[in-house]
Scaffold this active site. Structure first.
Site, short mmCIF file in Angstrom:
data_model
loop_
_atom_site.label_atom_id
_atom_site.label_comp_id
_atom_site.label_asym_id
_atom_site.label_seq_id
_atom_site.Cartn_x
_atom_site.Cartn_y
_atom_site.Cartn_z
N GLU A 225 -4.97 9.84 21.71
CA GLU A 225 -3.54 10.12 21.84
C GLU A 225 -2.95 9.67 23.17
O GLU A 225 -1.77 9.35 23.24
CB GLU A 225 -3.29 11.63 21.66
CG GLU A 225 -3.46 12.11 20.24
CD GLU A 225 -2.45 11.49 19.28
OE1 GLU A 225 -1.27 11.34 19.65
OE2 GLU A 225 -2.86 11.14 18.15
N SER B 262 -1.54 -1.99 -21.70
CA SER B 262 -0.41 -2.38 -22.54
C SER B 262 0.85 -1.58 -22.28
O SER B 262 1.92 -1.97 -22.77
CB SER B 262 -0.80 -2.26 -24.02
OG SER B 262 -1.63 -3.33 -24.40
#
Length: 709
Positions: free
Chosen positions: A99, A362
């Site tokens: 950080e 499909s």
């Protein structure tokens, strides 16, 4: 003759530079003085260290269903406050490395990090991204305690002032202690002790290096890297943390290599239920809807408790053993009435309804036929089911046979692959992809010929949204889950406003595609989805039966169902017309029970050969022959198997009842289609593909059995 000096001689360039330097120096000194004064004022107003330790953070959120009942109450969880001396060194080193690696050197802001972020911002100019990566641990602490996450220049400036003031008032060790005990790690956990207990089921005082890397990796994006939501993402992020720690000199290469993150044991989730799939998805949107609040809030959602219960039951009852299932149900305006992201939220909170990207098979043909109808085709346009070759790609039907002369309605109802490929080639594969994106498919789509058979990955919620837009007569549908947000006292903070103005296709296009979808349920691949009232929908099955889909709508509700394994392995017997269609029917019977049945705008009149007085006239009793509704009838006792190289899909056999299917290729003219009533919208003039299309599809393909290159 003497020359007099010119009294108006222009100042030299050096004179101008000296003047500018003086002005700049004065401005800088004035700004520095103002900054010092602002920092001193902020220092004087800061609470003491002990006061900051005792002040809570986070807020309580009550999530309400559409009927106002509270479905879940969420709030912050806190563990024990750990003094800096009791926090394991691996945890402190991991957090600082990932950080803010210059934490012990900067005065609260990191000029190097700010310059790097500014440079990245210049390079990405026009992308609409915020400057990121410049916030130090001290700045994050200031934002978490005193400010909101709303991004603005004013907030950023106050954040910088507070960070400088905090550095002047507290030691580095005090700042790190406050940060580690106050930062949010996701899942309602504030502070490392709460995070350790939630994710590893023990106190943070015993965190090892692997666990520390996982926790440190959460701060960047708690919901995305949560180990209980996506273990693989959390592990990948922890590997990055270990690499950063090694690069920063916090650990040695041997220490990093000794960690096996895959063996880190995670605590199981407790006391959860299926509705949490929905609340996780909906609450993630709060940051974009309302400013961060400290006070308790009520989030009023679209979820229908009855439908949600029915959706959970339908997935649990119908998903094949070893497979997962997901379901999304949308109302006319996009309101999410039910959402199930898996069979069991306790064992996996990964939301397969909104996050998983799988091939639709499909079901993707919806966009092929939308493009065809928009280009001028009609449901009764004659086509020929025959072998076809497109650049070396030769799609086949799942029963390895061809029906010859049929019409578009029949081709769609029985999911004939060769006809879909022909249509895709005629209208253009780019056009099909554009149609899918137009209807809300947000994933990347390939434009290879096989894309018409659903070979690109999509999300269930996007596919459901597309079918809902067809049900809405071509008007765009945007799924939403939050109706309004109020304070506990009832003050309105946000209210959803619908946008009904975006038309995707003309109403007659949506009506004709609805005709096709209704036929698929009435006589084609999706007969298992019948519920005793008008239903329109489409099945989908991918090669080797890895994914099964059913999407459809009735009486204002559109629902999409997906089933398959998370590892994409074959699931025996999984076809869209079977388990997914049955799950859809089980859910819809409950979902529309109190709604009036609504006929569709177009009535389906079937061709003559499908309206025989004796349902068994063509193929005998239902048990005498195998019918594969995703293709055409196959030989008795021979079920076609998927071949991924062929680009076609085998599909579900009819669950019950007689099989209605077009005849196989026979000499003579094609069967005549019965005339049908056309809605008013369909009577207007439309562009037509005309003879070019018909000539393009009626020519037989040569070398039908030629292998693909």
């Amino acid at each position: 003759m003497s020359t007099k000096p010119n009294p108006r001689k222009k100042p030299s360039r050096m004179g101008w530079l000296r003047t500018l330097f003086k002005i700049g120096l004065f401005t800088a000194l004035a700004g520095l003085g103002a900054l010092v004064i602002a920092v001193l004022i902020a220092m004087a107003s800061l609470p003491g260290f002990e006061e900051l330790k005792s002040s809570p953070n986070g807020q309580t959120v009550r999530v309400r269903a559409a009927d106002g009942s509270v479905i879940v109450a969420l709030g912050p969880s806190y563990g024990d406050w750990l003094p800096i001396a009791q926090i394991p060194d691996p945890m402190k080193k991991a957090m600082v490395a990932v950080e803010d690696r210059r934490f012990y050197m900067h005065p609260g802001i990191d000029p190097i990090g700010m310059a790097r972020a500014a440079w990245v911002g210049i390079q990405r100019k026009g992308e609409g991204r915020r400057l990121q990566g410049a916030s130090t641990i001290t700045q994050q602490l200031a934002r978490n305690i005193f400010l909101t996450n709303a991004y603005s220049f004013g907030r950023k400036f106050r954040e910088v002032i507070l960070a400088l003031a905090i550095e002047r008032k507290f030691s580095k060790e005090q700042i790190l202690e406050l940060y580690l005990n106050r930062v949010y790690f996701g899942g309602g956990a504030y502070g490392i002790d709460a995070a350790a207990r939630k994710f590893f089921d023990h106190s943070a005082t015993t965190l090892n290096l692997g666990e520390s890397a996982i926790i440190a990796g959460l701060v960047k994006a708690p919901s995305h890297y949560s180990p209980t939501a996506d273990r693989e993402a959390a592990i990948d992020r922890a590997k990055v943390v270990l690499e950063v720690m090694q690069d920063a000199g916090a650990i040695t290469p041997s220490e990093a290599g000794a960690i096996d993150l895959d063996k880190v044991r995670l605590a199981p989730e407790r006391d959860q239920n299926a509705v949490r799939y929905f609340t996780d998805w909906a609450l993630a949107q709060l940051d974009d809807l309302v400013d961060e609040q400290v006070q308790p809030i009520d989030v009023w959602t679209t979820i229908d408790p009855v439908m949600q219960k029915a959706a959970d039951a339908a997935i649990r009852a119908n998903a094949p053993p070893g497979a997962q299932g997901a379901l999304v149900a949308l109302d006319r305006d996009g309101a999410v009435r039910a959402m199930v992201g898996g069979r069991d939220y306790v064992s996996s909170i990964y939301n397969r309804a909104t996050q998983a990207e799988r091939q639709p098979g499909s079901a993707f043909k919806l966009f092929v036929y939308l493009a065809a109808m928009e280009a001028g085709m009609k449901p009764d346009t004659p086509v020929t089911d025959e072998p076809i070759d497109i650049g070396g790609w030769s799609p086949r039907n799942s029963n390895r046979e061809y029906a010859g002369a049929i019409d578009i309605r029949t081709a769609f109802a029985f999911s004939v692959n060769t006809v879909a490929a022909k249509i895709g080639q005629q209208v253009g594969f780019d056009t099909v992809a554009d149609m899918a994106h137009r209807f809300g498919i947000g994933t990347k789509l390939n434009t290879h010929p096989s894309m018409v058979l659903g070979t690109s990955d999509v999300r269930l919620i996007d596919m459901t949204r597309a079918f809902a837009a067809v049900a809405r007569k071509g008007v765009a549908v945007v799924p939403y889950g939050i109706v309004k947000v109020t304070t506990a006292k009832g003050d309105l903070l946000y209210e959803h406003r619908a946008d009904d103005n975006r038309v995707l296709v003309a109403p007659w296009v949506a009506a004709e595609v609805t005709d096709l979808l209704q036929t698929a349920v009435n006589t084609g691949t999706a007969r298992a989805a019948q519920i005793g009232r008008p239903v329109a929908g489409k099945t989908g099955t991918t090669s080797s039966n890895k994914d099964g889909w059913f999407l459809g709508f009735s009486s204002g509700i559109t629902a999409g169902v997906w089933m398959g394994r998370d590892d994409a392995k074959t699931v025996g017997g999984l076809q869209g017309g079977r388990a997914p269609a049955r799950a859809f029917a089980d859910f819809m019977r409950v979902a529309v029970a109190k709604r009036p049945a609504e006929p569709f705008e177009t009535q389906v009149t079937l061709p003559e050969f499908q309206i025989e007085p004796d349902d068994e006239a063509f193929f005998g009793a239902p048990d005498d022959s195998f019918t594969n509704p995703e293709g055409l009838p196959a030989d008795q006792g021979i079920e076609p198997q998927a071949d991924p190289e062929d680009g076609f899909e085998p599909q579900a056999a009819a669950p019950t009842g007689p099989a209605a299917a077009p005849p196989r290729v026979q000499p003579g003219p094609p069967p005549a289609a019965q005339p049908r009533a056309q809605p008013a919208q369909q009577q207007q003039q439309r562009p037509s593909l005309g003879s070019d299309f018909l000539s393009g599809i009626d020519q037989p393909r040569r070398n039908a059995d030629r292998p693909r290159p």
